[in-house]
Structures are given as C-alpha cells and as structure tokens.
Design an enzyme around this catalytic site. Structure first.
Site, mmCIF file in Angstrom:
data_model
loop_
_atom_site.group_PDB
_atom_site.id
_atom_site.type_symbol
_atom_site.label_atom_id
_atom_site.label_comp_id
_atom_site.label_asym_id
_atom_site.label_seq_id
_atom_site.Cartn_x
_atom_site.Cartn_y
_atom_site.Cartn_z
ATOM 1 N N GLY A 212 6.674 6.351 -2.276
ATOM 2 C CA GLY A 212 5.251 5.686 -1.234
ATOM 3 C C GLY A 212 5.790 4.262 -1.357
ATOM 4 C CG HIS A 291 1.989 -1.870 2.052
ATOM 5 N ND1 HIS A 291 2.414 -2.635 0.480
ATOM 6 C CD2 HIS A 291 1.060 -2.260 2.173
ATOM 7 C CE1 HIS A 291 1.429 -2.649 -0.201
ATOM 8 N NE2 HIS A 291 0.142 -2.926 0.923
ATOM 9 C CD GLU A 343 -3.209 -3.636 1.846
ATOM 10 O OE1 GLU A 343 -3.902 -4.195 0.906
ATOM 11 O OE2 GLU A 343 -3.053 -3.017 1.704
ATOM 12 C CB CYS A 361 0.218 -8.005 -4.283
ATOM 13 S SG CYS A 361 -0.636 -7.300 -5.817
ATOM 14 C CB CYS A 439 -3.167 -4.045 -6.189
ATOM 15 S SG CYS A 439 -4.034 -5.124 -4.785
#
Ligand code: FUB
Ligand code: ZN
Length: 668
Positions: A212, A291, A343, A361, A439
C-alpha cells in the site's frame, strides 16, 4: 549504457559544507534519534520503537517457550494512542502501524556512517537495535510488531493501509547497509527469512497483493543486486506487475474488512486507488498522483525495474512520471506534494506556497528517483532536480544544529496564521523536536549519511560526476582503479577542480553542466572533450597528476513561475547555484507580502553567520509598500513605496533564528 553508484567507502566527502552536515548526523542527529527511539527526549512525542520491539520479542519468546498467544486485539487500527511512556502497558503496541520503520531507517543511517568511519560505541548501539529486531521475529520469519502484538492472524490482510511491506522494505535497506558496513549478516538473515515468509504467501499462483505504501519494490531490487538471489527479483517484479490490475487487490481486502464490519461491498475496480498509485498497471501510468512519498518510492522501484529488467515500457512510464512530477508539480525548492489533503500531489501547476505540504520524505524520494533515472540515462536534467531537492527541501528538513526537524516545508509562513488558521494546522513555523509520525527525521539522516552514493555513478568505462560535493573518489575506469580528488565549494562559487591522485586508466570522466551555470570555462589542455545531455565528456588516458579545471559561473538568478502557476503570478524568487533564497522577518521586518522585488536591480552576495555557519546571503534592492490610510477597500492610486534593501537567506537555513515570517516568492 547504465551506471551504478560507487560503494560508500569509495567516496570520502571532504567538502567544507557537506562534511559538516555528515558529521552533524553522526555526532548529533544519530545519538539524538537513538534517544528518541528509546523515548528519552523530554517534551518530544514518544517514538515507541524500542518499546514495541521489546514487547514483540517478549510475545515471541513466550510462545517459543510453549505459552499461549495473547494478542492485544486491535488489529484494525492505523494508530494506537499511547499514554505517557512511563505508565505504558509494557506488552502493548503504541503508535502508528508503520512505527517499526523509524528504527530501521536509523539502523540504515548509522550503518552508512560506520561504513565511512569505524566507531565502536556507535556500532554497539546499532547492534543493540539489530538484536532487538532479531528477537522480535516470529518463528515462521514474520516480522512486524503491530501484528505480533495486536493479532497475528490478521497479518497480510490489509496491505493497502497497514504498511507491513513498507516496514519490510525499510528492513531490507537497513540490513544491507549494516552488512556492508560491518560484514555482519545477522539482520540480513532475519530479513531473508521475512522475505521468504512473504514470498510463500505472495507470488504467481499464490495470493495477489502489493504494498500500500511502496518502498519494498526498490528495496527488493537492492536485495537482489546485493545477494544475486533470484527470488527477490521475482518478488519485486511481482509486486510491480500486480499493482493496478483488476480486480484491485486493495478493493478485495477492503471488502473483507467491510464484511467483518457488516458493511456492503464496494466495486473492485482499480480506478478508485489513484491515491495509492494502484489505479492502473504501472507501465500505463503517466501522471504523478496521490500520496507524494509513495509516488516517489514507486517511481524509484519502477526505475530499478526498467534498468535491471531492461524494460522499455517501464522506462517510458518512468520518463512520463518524471516529467509530470518535475515539470508540472514540483516546487522551486525541489519539494513535491502540493496539498496537505492526503499529503499528496495536486493538479498540474497547483503549487500553493502557504498551504504547501512538500513533505521532507517526498523530497528524499525525489532524490532516490532522480539518481535511478541517472543510472538509466545520464542527463543533467535529472541531476539538476536531485541537487535542487537535496540543497533546499531535504536540508531544510533539519535544523542547522541537527536537533529539530520540519516535516512540512512551506514556501511562505506567517506564524500567527499557522497558530490560528485551521487550514494551516499542518504547517509548523518552527522545527519540531520529534513527531508522533516521525518518518522524516531518520529519512534525512539516511540520505545525508549515504550522500556518497549520489555524487557519482560509474559504467564500465565512464565515471559520471553528478553532484559537486568536494570528495576523494575511488573509481574503476575500464577495469583499472584510479583515485580522484574533486574540489568544489558551491556555497562559494562554481569552480571545480578534478585531479587524479593515484593510478592510471583509459576512460571517460563526464562532468555535469549544471542548469544554474551561465555556460562554462574548461581548462583541460589536450584532453578530448564533447558535450552531450548536459555532461562534459572528457576522455583519454588518466594518470596521477592530471587535473581538469572547470568554472561554472554562478550568477544570482531571478526566477519566475510558469504562467499556469497561479500562485507565483507576478512574483519572483532569487537563486544562486543550487540554492533557492527566501526572505525572513528577522532580516526584513514583518509583512513580507508588502515587499516588492526589483528583478532588474543587481543583487550582491554577502556572508553572514546563521546558527554557527557562515553562509552566502543576498542583498537585494527592493521597495516596501506603505500601508497608508484608508479602509479595507480604497480607490486605486499608484502605491506609495519606500526604497529598501532585502537580505535573503538560503531556504535551507530559514527558521533557525526563532519564529517569524518567511517568503520564497516576492511580488515583482
Ligand atoms: O505512511 C508512512 C509515512 O508516514 C509516509 O511516507 C509519510 O507521508 C507519513 O504519512
Ligand atoms: Zn516524512
């Protein structure tokens, strides 16, 4: 002609700026993050990483000793809120379903540092983390603390959101880095056993399924290339091939869940999963969607597939996704992800400055994707973006002292609005000590610690220099080992000196011509030279003492956005070399929107101290619009302005002198 990154130990970074960044990661960031993983930072959100590993290890050990399985029974939640760590249930899982990945990234980052410089104390710490992970592995090889603690019977049943394969991907990256740094294969063997457990479940003729949140794909290619073991290549290809095919595996698992909850089934068409980049087969994808971090990691895995499998259709998809992400959806700072809703990537040219997401990220992911595209096809356009993302958004993700971090990287900030306006609740005007969803900080640490893998790549007879980061490089040209010294300091200027310090070989050294350079002046007497795809190919015989000088003039450049970017209409931003600049309230007073840049006026470079660093700032003539008198709406007249001079600081250094307004784009 594809190329490969050099082993980390073959690129010793000596650059005045980047060496400090890497040392900061080793000396400050890694110890700090270790404390964070152990919930020892006062006032910071708990990580729960070590807590969850230890709890899972106890559960596994109890069963190995013949005890019953006692799940905490919350296998449907994506986040389990914890109490104060001191009063936590020692056997419960807390945090996000992907909490395991934070520590894996830390192990990876620390291992890269160990590859560069042995450090007994750091190695002992990493070993402690590795041992904690190894102890949490189930007897059948399964390894994920969320399901071990909450309901192992549900393992692999909700790949769409539950991140087991994401944590697996990060585990692979950590295990290879640790093995490469120390020769220890404890974590790699644990990883192989988990990989085998996954391969028993998923594959042709077995269950269909795919991550995912992508990353396992690129990690599996790396595992295959590091070990030569075919099964990991097969698994990587399987995950890519299944993605976006009908019936959607995400819909099928979602329906199983809905059945349990007594809800009606949803259609099983893939087209619903744009957010997860699972809406069509990957080779048909053309637009960067959903995303942003997931999209960048998927693209990285696809680029690996294109290279390893020599898959032209995959390459075509990568090229199109690159162009969509970079030519229509990237911020001038190299950030991607225009909307905080999910996001995610927004529509083409929708790049708001104040509500920007631009997750750290995602910029890290863009660097990964760019390096992989360079490996496929050296073209300076990829390296320009890699450099832009690295110098601006990735660096901005960490404070100059390494002790706080940005997750979201806006291009315009008004701290008062961030405090009061719900639409800006995701934008923090000051870097945070840690995050419940952490993250980004360890992602920055692992990228900076492995910077050597982005500076250059080599094919059989060519060394490509993509990034001008001062370093000592050991390369192999046409089978012969040579040592090179790359001298650069992009904060200062674009003057590059490359000299051979040891060895002799025949071959080509290809130097990138940066997009920001105003031409170049090459000094390499007698050396055959040609330019192609933004690289300067210098060939012939290389011997110790040979030196090449190139000056890439680095003027201050005033940039404007594509006319379709509404946000940047009638605005300009300043850049010099790879750096994008911004105005801060600290230097220019409040109400930065009242400033009017004068793009035709000459900007001067000056040096100022920010934090403990001497950095080049820009002094720019400008005007300040006066507030004047009158109501909310007034008759128009030529605005009253006052001449002023602005100080613009590198974007990566903003927010290091207390909270205040910040703007990258200034009205022209
Ligand atoms: O889902 C795992 C990570 O947490 C993502 O990459 C980030 O965007 C954050 O959602
Ligand atoms: Zn992040």
């Amino acid at each position: 002609m594809t190329s490969q990154p050099l082993p980390l130990s073959h690129v010793k970074i000596s650059d005045a700026f980047w060496k400090r960044e890497m040392d900061l990661v080793r000396d400050v960031v890694l110890p700090y993050q270790w404390d964070a993983l152990n919930d020892r930072i006062e006032g910071a959100a708990p990580s729960w990483w070590m807590h969850n590993m230890r709890a899972a290890a106890r559960s596994v050990a109890a069963r190995k000793a013949g005890g019953p399985y006692v799940p905490h029974g919350r296998p449907d939640q994506i986040h389990i809120e914890g109490p104060d760590p001191a009063s936590a249930d020692p056997d419960a899982f807390y945090g996000w379903v992907f909490q395991d990945s934070d520590g894996y990234k830390w192990i990876e980052a620390a291992s890269y540092q160990l590859a560069l410089k042995p450090d007994t104390a750091l190695q002992a710490r990493v070993q402690e983390a590795v041992d904690a992970v190894c102890a949490a592995q189930e007897a059948d090889g399964y390894l994920n603390t969320y399901y071990t603690l909450n309901g192992i019977d549900r393992a692999f049943t909700y790949l769409k959101d539950h991140h087991e394969l994401y944590c697996f991907g990060h585990l692979i990256e950590a295990a290879i880095a640790w093995r490469d740094a120390t020769g220890r294969d404890d974590l790699l063997n644990v990883t192989r056993r988990f990989a085998a457990c996954i391969a028993r479940r998923f594959g042709p003729g077995k269950d269909r399924g795919c991550p995912g949140h992508e990353i396992a794909e690129m990690a599996l290619f790396r595992l295959y290339e590091a070990t030569g073991e075919q099964e990991w290549l097969d698994l990587a290809n399987f995950f890519l091939d299944v993605r976006g095919t009908e019936p959607s595996t995400f819909a099928l698992e979602e329906n199983e869940r809905r059945k349990r909850e007594g809800l009606p089934a949803l259609p099983v068409t893939a087209s619903r999963y744009v957010y997860y980049q699972a809406h069509k087969p990957v080779r048909q994808m053309r637009e960067a969607t959903g995303h942003a971090v997931r999209q960048m990691y998927l693209c990285s895995g696809m680029a690996d597939a294109a290279r390893v499998n020599r898959d032209g259709a995959m390459l075509a998809a990568c090229e199109a996704l690159w162009s969509s992400a970079v030519d229509e959806k990237m911020y001038v700072t190299g950030g991607v992800g225009g909307t905080h809703v999910g996001e995610a990537f927004s529509l083409p040219y929708d790049l708001p400055s104040d509500t920007a997401y631009s997750e750290t990220c995602a910029a890290v992911g863009l660097v990964f994707f760019a390096r992989r595209m360079l490996q496929l096809r050296p073209d300076s356009a990829f390296a320009d973006v890699m450099e832009r993302a690295l110098w601006n958004t990735v660096l901005a993700g960490m404070a100059l002292d390494g002790r706080s971090f940005f997750y979201v990287n806006p291009l315009e900030v008004d701290p008062a609005a961030c405090r009061e306006d719900q639409r800006l609740s995701h934008v923090k005007p000051e870097r945070q000590k840690w995050f419940g969803c952490a993250c980004c900080p360890p992602n920055v640490a692992r990228l900076l610690s492995s910077l050597g893998a982005y500076i250059a790549t080599q094919s059989a007879d060519t060394l490509f220099v993509h990034l001008y980061v001062g370093s000592e490089i050991e390369a192999v040209l046409s089978g012969k080992r040579v040592r090179l010294s790359l001298d650069a300091n992009l904060l200062r200027d674009g003057v590059i000196r490359l000299s051979v310090t040891e060895g002799e070989a025949e071959g080509t050294i290809a130097l990138r011509i940066p997009g920001w350079a105003d031409g170049f002046r090459l000094d390499a007497p007698g050396r055959p030279c040609r330019t192609q795809d933004g690289y300067l190919f210098l060939s012939g015989r290389w011997r110790a003492g040979d030196t090449v000088h190139v000056d890439f003039p680095m003027p201050v450049r005033v940039l404007t956005g594509h006319p379709m970017v509404k946000e940047t209409a009638h605005q300009v931003c300043y850049s010099r070399g790879p750096l994008v600049y911004c105005a801060e309230e600290k230097d220019n007073g409040a109400y930065l929107h009242l400033l009017q840049a004068l793009p035709e006026a000459e900007a001067q470079v000056a040096w100022e101290t920010i934090g403990s660093l001497r950095l080049p700032v820009l002094k720019v003539p400008a005007r300040r619009r006066q507030i004047g008198t009158g109501g909310l709406y007034r008759p128009w007249s030529v605005p009253d302005t006052e001449d002023t001079s602005l100080t613009l600081v590198p974007y990566f250094a903003w927010g290091n002198r207390g909270a205040g307004e910040m703007r990258v784009w200034l009205y022209d």
